[in-house]
Design a protein around this motif. Structure first.
Motif, PDB file in Angstrom:
ATOM      1  N   UNK A   1      10.483   1.771   7.133  1.00  0.00           N
ATOM      2  CA  UNK A   1       9.303   1.294   7.909  1.00  0.00           C
ATOM      3  C   UNK A   1       8.621   0.144   7.479  1.00  0.00           C
TER       4      UNK A   1
ATOM      5  N   UNK B   1       7.582  -3.462   5.270  1.00  0.00           N
ATOM      6  CA  UNK B   1       7.841  -3.972   3.934  1.00  0.00           C
ATOM      7  C   UNK B   1       6.977  -3.037   2.916  1.00  0.00           C
TER       8      UNK B   1
ATOM      9  N   UNK C   1       4.636  -1.806  -0.289  1.00  0.00           N
ATOM     10  CA  UNK C   1       3.402  -2.312  -0.842  1.00  0.00           C
ATOM     11  C   UNK C   1       3.942  -2.998  -2.190  1.00  0.00           C
TER      12      UNK C   1
ATOM     13  N   UNK D   1       8.015   3.320   2.520  1.00  0.00           N
ATOM     14  CA  UNK D   1       8.221   4.334   3.363  1.00  0.00           C
ATOM     15  C   UNK D   1       9.248   4.193   4.287  1.00  0.00           C
TER      16      UNK D   1
ATOM     17  N   UNK E   1       2.655   6.120   6.539  1.00  0.00           N
ATOM     18  CA  UNK E   1       2.013   4.839   6.404  1.00  0.00           C
ATOM     19  C   UNK E   1       0.467   4.991   5.817  1.00  0.00           C
TER      20      UNK E   1
ATOM     21  N   UNK F   1       0.433   6.046   1.974  1.00  0.00           N
ATOM     22  CA  UNK F   1       1.087   4.765   1.172  1.00  0.00           C
ATOM     23  C   UNK F   1      -0.148   3.951   1.016  1.00  0.00           C
ATOM     24  N   UNK F   2      -0.827   3.632   2.029  1.00  0.00           N
ATOM     25  CA  UNK F   2      -1.951   2.481   1.999  1.00  0.00           C
ATOM     26  C   UNK F   2      -3.165   3.334   1.424  1.00  0.00           C
TER      27      UNK F   2
ATOM     28  N   UNK G   1      -1.822   1.449  -2.582  1.00  0.00           N
ATOM     29  CA  UNK G   1      -2.153   0.052  -2.211  1.00  0.00           C
ATOM     30  C   UNK G   1      -3.038  -0.373  -3.442  1.00  0.00           C
TER      31      UNK G   1
ATOM     32  N   UNK H   1      -5.391  -1.955  -2.923  1.00  0.00           N
ATOM     33  CA  UNK H   1      -6.748  -1.805  -2.543  1.00  0.00           C
ATOM     34  C   UNK H   1      -7.149  -0.348  -2.296  1.00  0.00           C
TER      35      UNK H   1
ATOM     36  N   UNK I   1      -0.651  -5.726   5.623  1.00  0.00           N
ATOM     37  CA  UNK I   1       0.192  -6.180   3.980  1.00  0.00           C
ATOM     38  C   UNK I   1       1.321  -7.026   4.528  1.00  0.00           C
TER      39      UNK I   1
ATOM     40  N   UNK J   1      -0.846  -1.605  13.054  1.00  0.00           N
ATOM     41  CA  UNK J   1      -1.821  -1.065  11.989  1.00  0.00           C
ATOM     42  C   UNK J   1      -1.119   0.193  11.732  1.00  0.00           C
TER      43      UNK J   1
ATOM     44  N   UNK K   1       2.953   0.123   6.673  1.00  0.00           N
ATOM     45  CA  UNK K   1       1.846   0.135   5.775  1.00  0.00           C
ATOM     46  C   UNK K   1       1.109  -1.179   5.862  1.00  0.00           C
ATOM     47  N   UNK K   2      -0.309  -0.930   5.670  1.00  0.00           N
ATOM     48  CA  UNK K   2      -1.196  -1.873   5.624  1.00  0.00           C
ATOM     49  C   UNK K   2      -1.908  -1.878   4.356  1.00  0.00           C
ATOM     50  N   UNK K   3      -2.723  -2.860   3.684  1.00  0.00           N
ATOM     51  CA  UNK K   3      -3.268  -2.565   2.552  1.00  0.00           C
ATOM     52  C   UNK K   3      -4.544  -1.927   2.833  1.00  0.00           C
ATOM     53  N   UNK K   4      -5.148  -2.157   3.829  1.00  0.00           N
ATOM     54  CA  UNK K   4      -6.235  -1.289   4.368  1.00  0.00           C
ATOM     55  C   UNK K   4      -6.204  -1.084   6.218  1.00  0.00           C
ATOM     56  N   UNK K   5      -6.721   0.139   6.655  1.00  0.00           N
ATOM     57  CA  UNK K   5      -6.925   0.241   7.757  1.00  0.00           C
ATOM     58  C   UNK K   5      -7.612   1.518   7.864  1.00  0.00           C
TER      59      UNK K   5
ATOM     60  N   UNK L   1     -13.932   6.234   5.971  1.00  0.00           N
ATOM     61  CA  UNK L   1     -13.105   5.676   4.894  1.00  0.00           C
ATOM     62  C   UNK L   1     -13.921   4.851   4.254  1.00  0.00           C
TER      63      UNK L   1
END
Ligand code: FES
Ligand code: FES
Ligand code: FES
Ligand SMILES: [Fe+3]
Ligand SMILES: [Fe+3]
Ligand SMILES: [Fe+3]
Lengths: 446, 159, 446, 159, 446, 159
Positions: free
Chosen positions: A192, A194, A196, A347, A362, A365-366, A370, A372, B41, B48, B52-56, B61
């Motif tokens: 699912x 790309x 991290x 993932x 997801x 993972x983040x 991440x 961040x 990401x 989103x 995966x995202x770097x942040x959401x 949060x």
């Protein structure tokens, strides 16, 4: 410590059962030997077949420090080729993924190769008549790795032409992959998005050891998980308000030592092992309506229950990946130097499974892995502080002695208290085994 | 009450300044409930949720993130990081006077530093802004990092 | 491959006539030995005399990894000095060029030196009375390189005090410089502006080999040259519309293999050679009105015709420069590390020649050899992909076998099919020769 | 029709945005025939013709450059590069209402990235702008890189 | 030059009395040996006690390449501990300074330690029952350095468990610290703010040698000091206008050679020494009203006069600090690599002294030693030019021969002409002594 | 005579441009006697006098600094450095019409280059501006480097 090349004795001396010498984390010569021996003789993860679903699809990555291409050949099989043109060494592809059609074509002089690596054509071929090119390895095309195995969609390879078999190498540990894949009613996963990509200035083994380090979450992650719990309390929600997904994920990091002790740890031969034998921080995620029914439909009630009954936490596949079955996550710890490691966190979607589970993966993972992530920040902080601290000559040995016993036997599967450091010891037992795998042979040969 | 292009532009300049000066309470107060801070990401990512995202992150949060920065046991912030933006004049892409919603795009550089290390990110921020009770508020914010798919070390503050 | 220092046998084993081991491109120890042996015993390009036209003019550069200064001495001659103060090692100058007047003065303690390097003065000299300073090399001043040769304005030097003579080293290859200089009615060139400076993360030899690699343009440069041809066609200009200068330059890159085969390649001893014996991609540039007349005036018709009759493509002067006579260009491939090379691309004005030719050289330089050139982009891409690909252990040998023959003799000048890789083999023959030049001696001495 | 300082400034902001968003056709359409994109090699270089420049390209070359970026065999763009500008508010140096020609100077940072590599250039752009048929057009553009004489690796997109 | 590990003869051969081989500045192996031998066996500066005034105050720094913590223990004493968790090597603290309360707590697994390093507690300790942890060094806690000395507020340490005593190492050189501290009517200094941190791409010894290099100011600093003098003249102030503070500081850099000759240089055994025996560039700073009275009050007239009578310029405490008594400045030259040195420049407040003197120290520090200082710019320029120039093989020896005499004896204190390079020679005499201090021993042991 | 927000903003843009173009005489002429250029060494430093700063220079020192740059024996400037600013639109923090004093805050990036080396500093500049004889003048200037306590090599021109 002296120099290690062709010196199996010196390498064996680095691991004393209860402790390991800091050179294994800081010495660049040992890093090079890891690439040459450990990552050549062990079975190493390459990618997932769903990253190259169609003929001609390729995915470029590395095994140890060797650039390779995972590609779907015209016969439908996934092949793993050295990413090196046999003419002058040009990398055939450098984009992370794509489709090359029926053949690869080197961009420099247009030598072309079938998607299994075999030489297809050379422009102006007559220029090689009577030169003896046909007697060179170069004329054979792009070389394939020693052996490839597609296990339920996960592609592994052994660079060495010969050596331990896939089954002997992984043995019982494959049950973790089975459980992750079985969670799909169709028995299939799909990547699912790309991964991290998180850079760490530390040795790759620190990250692998951390995967079964059950005594650090409540300490290192107090600032994130602890604060989350506190903020949630302050919201003072009415009794029985369901935890939001984010809280379901992060709150368990603050579980007490007892919780982690009771999780249990299992080790398998050749350095594999997992936390969460009996239960884990993933055990109490809310159920997704309709999901169980689908599983029962697919597998029957008993097996369905058994599948979801497992909530293994982290399974380490030695040398350098970790999977989380309950959230279909896989993390690769790519060694770039003695003090540099790239972590890629993937993932997977459960084919025919509920999208809510993909969303949970997801989010996990983040939130946790991440660059961040407020959780990841403290892990990286620990690793990089350790990499620097190990420069100290005040003390040269790293302690991995928790619940250590005399003469531990790693050739047998074992289940222990969830806070033991046995799995770290198990990894170093395998590390010595595969580091010296062909050294003795070569030594003898000399 | 109507909103001018310049007011929207000034709003962005002020918002970014709050981040650089660590005025997080003020900054959180700019947000509307239900808003998300999204840092994709993938290049031109559209989903989103299921990749995966770097942040959401929702407000809970974001509060957690901000609260953590000042914790006594926030080890990755001992010592603390500092951040700094240089933003180009925002583009006002949408002005819906009727329902009081607006969209801006801002090209910016973000610099974060800690001890002797410093890094720079090239960012494009998309703000969804709403006029509520005569105040401009952040409905959603999307921050795209130019090399979002590159390997990063810790990004600890808010780009 | 083992370690190479003081091991001529191991170095000779790297070149097998038809292939070369990847270590020559990737091994940092070999890089250091190249600096210590190859670049010390060979004749290496320094600069052009027109870069230091007046007394006191200097130009700072490097020969191999040695910092040197090209300076015009008071006697009008060009000298080459080590850029190192004999007191404490301070570089005397670090700006790229300037005028130092009658003497150099070290900025640290003001020791001063004549422009031939001789010590001129030391402040508070009496502090050295009876110390024996006069017996040290330091008291001699800035040391000059072993030998310097100004060949028709091009400055070469040999770092080693003794060794092969300039004439023996270059032999017949000097004809390419002659032809480039003769194109000036006055028989003189002048540098035109600063050079392009293009950094490559690859080994310097990949770039040198590429200069006579005639099988890559139509492949690697299809995206620039091919697209140019296509766009020009689309403009659909009336019959006989003259090609714009840019098209004259870029279109020939798409010439078919036959064209390059017929160009021919000539090799000379000691690693020198050139493409374009019979014709080249520079052959069909439009004539500049009045230029031929000027040449006839200067040289007489026959010689004038002969001069313009040559359209040599790339002449490689081993180890690390290439010149293009027809467009008065010189490129230096400066080795900075095993995997780092700086390319500086100079152009020259023909004294008394038409400025249009300078404009053409400038256009060629920026179109083909700039870091922002759409042609250069693909070349760098190939080199850097190869540098990474050669890390692969799947295949350790680089093939240079095109039109290879058993027992090739590089001690004789030869002319061959324009697509042969013989010149690359010629370079490695010379590489071994100068790498081991003084090793054997030293070995014997031990 | 007269042109305001703000219109000229907005024109530059828009032009740069086209480059970052890869809207090359729009960007090429801004150019007047006979215009040149000049990127000097030397500090304060005065001659674009008889000494080397990094770029000195007419519309044909610019079209070629842009067309190439999308080619199937453009190897140095597999994978593709991305670029990003952060520009300071342009200075309007000349306004010749009479003949409708204008000159602006803009200090900016250019970031280009590909795979895991990224670099930053400090630029000063000088635009010669002309008002033609009521539209602002680029007559010439000069882009000076602060360290123009430094050694660079590939610069693949348009700074 | 060959390889130096365990080769005392080769190391001794690097220093010939009048010259030193460039390898001491450029060879990375020698750098590592300096860390392992020189910085381990010598007494090295850590920090000032006023940086950790209260119990639990810590300051993290490095001794050679070893990360250490200076901490005020509950007994009020300053301790120096290796900054390395005995569990897995994590650095215990990485912020530059702070207060840890009654104990240190490792952020990874919460092992805790008293502020003298002793192990305090391990969470879930029972996990180590019967493992033998108690027999490991790890169980002892954070290891302290070999020996620590607090000399009038300045903290020094010797990493090695045993070796030369503090008194034997520094001997008479301590008089410079005494004079600096005595300048406080209370006999105490306090650090004033954080230090300047100035990175140099050169070897640390170049900076240390420069501290007593009295022949460079009028040359290297002409552009700053000379221009200052010129600008001041141009202002053409009325006769007797007092010099502004900035001019008092910078003008003396342009003093003639005679001035520096007459300053005098004193050397002590073990590599210590100072310039400004009789007077110095600090001699003519304007007096601060009331300061002398305070000193007389504190010490009596004679001693007060004696204290201010001294105006020592730079005192080098081998290996890597310099102090300026008259302006209460201390500079540390931290070796990061053979070609990388971090300079930290501290200033101190005179307890009970006039704040005007602190202001003068601050002005001196920023004017002369900041990365943005127009004086510092030219010093760094010289060092980095030398680091590059020493790559030249044209001349391998660095000359330190000014006022050199046959068979110099460094075991005796000596006073000489202020322009001698004897102190540089004295440093290399000590360098050889401590580099080979335990090599011979180890050699014997083998 | 009154001063507008835009005039103050333009004043800062012009001042910075003078530095990048090396127009030091013009730049020095902007200063009021008694003014100081302060570059703190410590984060949020309050005392310029009794602890170390990177710079705290009066007009005499600034003149010296500028004069030195052109000297024949200024070795660290052979070859010369170049500098370049990209500044975000200044914030006007204080406007005291009455006594004609003003304060602005400007986020900016400073790039300095020499030979093949280049570095970037993230800066926040605080200008104290006074209106004197109808001209805007610099009363004081404070330049904070984001990582002021990091280790730097030479910073040779004016950030
Ligand atoms: S390098 Fe691949 S075809 Fe030549
Ligand atoms: S180093 Fe050149 S004069 Fe001293
Ligand atoms: S590493 Fe310090 S407690 Fe485990
Ligand atoms: Fe963790
Ligand atoms: Fe090419
Ligand atoms: Fe100095």
């Amino acid at each position: 410590m002296g120099h290690y090349e062709q010196n199996p004795a010196a390498i064996k001396a680095l691991f004393r059962g209860n402790e390991v010498h800091r050179d294994v984390y800081t010495d660049q010569e040992l890093y090079r030997l890891e690439m040459k021996h450990l990552f050549t003789n062990a079975w190493v993860f390459v990618g997932h077949e769903s990253q190259t679903p169609n003929k001609g699809d390729y995915f470029s990555t590395q095994v140890g420090d060797q650039p390779v291409i995972q590609v779907r050949h015209s016969d439908g099989e996934v092949h793993v080729l050295h990413n090196r043109c046999p003419h002058k060494g040009t990398k055939i592809v450098i984009d992370r993924a794509g489709n090359t059609g029926k053949f690869f074509r080197c961009p420099y002089h247009a030598w072309s190769f079938k998607t299994d690596g075999c030489l297809l054509a050379i422009p102006l071929k007559k220029g090689y008549d009577n030169t003896g090119l046909e007697n060179t390895d170069n004329a054979k095309g792009m070389r394939a790795v020693g052996e490839v195995k597609n296990y339920r969609g996960f592609i592994f390879c052994r660079l060495a032409e010969s050596g331990i078999s896939f089954e002997d190498f992984f043995g019982g540990s494959l049950s973790s992959i089975d459980n992750m894949v079985d969670r799909s009613p169709a028995g299939r996963l799909e990547v699912a998005g790309p991964p991290l990509r998180y850079m760490h200035h530390c040795n790759w083994k620190m990250l692998v050891e951390n995967q079964t380090d059950t005594c650090h979450p409540m300490v290192a992650h107090e600032s994130s998980a602890g604060t989350a719990v506190k903020l949630w309390k302050e919201l003072d929600m009415p009794e029985g308000t369901p935890l939001p997904a984010a809280m379901e994920i992060i709150a368990p990091f603050m579980s007490p030592y007892e919780f982690f002790e009771n999780m249990g740890i299992r080790t398998w031969p050749n350095g594999h092992g997992h936390t969460g034998v009996h239960n884990s921080i993933h055990s109490n995620y809310s159920a997704i309506p309709g999901y169980m029914d689908k599983l029962v439909e697919a597998y029957g009630e008993e097996k369905a229950k058994a599948i979801l009954g497992e909530s293994r936490h982290n399974t380490v596949y030695f040398p350098n990946i970790m999977i989380k079955g309950p959230i279909q996550q896989l993390r690769v710890f790519i060694p770039l130097a003695a003090d540099k490691t790239l972590v890629e966190s993937y993932i997977y979607r459960l084919v025919d499974g509920p999208e809510e589970l993909t969303a949970r993966s997801a989010m996990y993972n983040r939130m946790i892995n991440a660059p961040s992530s407020i959780v990841g920040h403290d892990d990286l902080e620990m690793y990089e502080r350790a990499q620097e601290g190990l420069q100290s000559d005040g003390l040269e040995w790293v302690n991995i002695q928790r619940l250590y016993e005399e003469d531990e036997d790693f050739s047998e599967e074992a289940i222990e208290n969830g806070t033991t450091e046995r799995q770290m010891r198990n990894q170093f037992d395998a590390w010595v085994k595969f580091m010296t795998w062909d050294m003795d042979v070569q030594e003898a040969a000399e | 009450m109507s909103v001018s292009r310049d007011q929207l532009i000034d709003f962005i300049y002020e918002e970014v300044r709050m981040l650089d000066e660590g005025r997080y309470d003020e900054w959180l107060a700019l947000w509307l409930k239900g808003g998300h801070y999204w840092m994709p990401l993938d290049y031109k990512q559209t989903d989103p949720i299921n990749v995966t995202s770097l942040m959401y992150e929702d407000l809970f949060m974001l509060k957690l993130r901000v609260e953590r920065l000042t914790g006594a046991r926030t080890f990755s912030q001992k010592p603390k990081s500092r951040c700094h933006h240089v933003i180009q004049r925002p583009f006002v892409d949408e002005m819906n006077e009727a329902d009081g919603t607006f969209v801006t795009t801002t090209f910016m550089h973000y610099v974060e530093t800690r001890l002797d290390e410093q890094f720079l990110l090239a960012l494009t921020a998309r703000h969804e802004i709403a006029l509520v009770d005569g105040k401009l508020r952040i409905a959603n914010k999307r921050v795209d990092i130019l090399n979002c798919d590159a390997a990063f070390r810790n990004i600890q503050l808010l780009p």
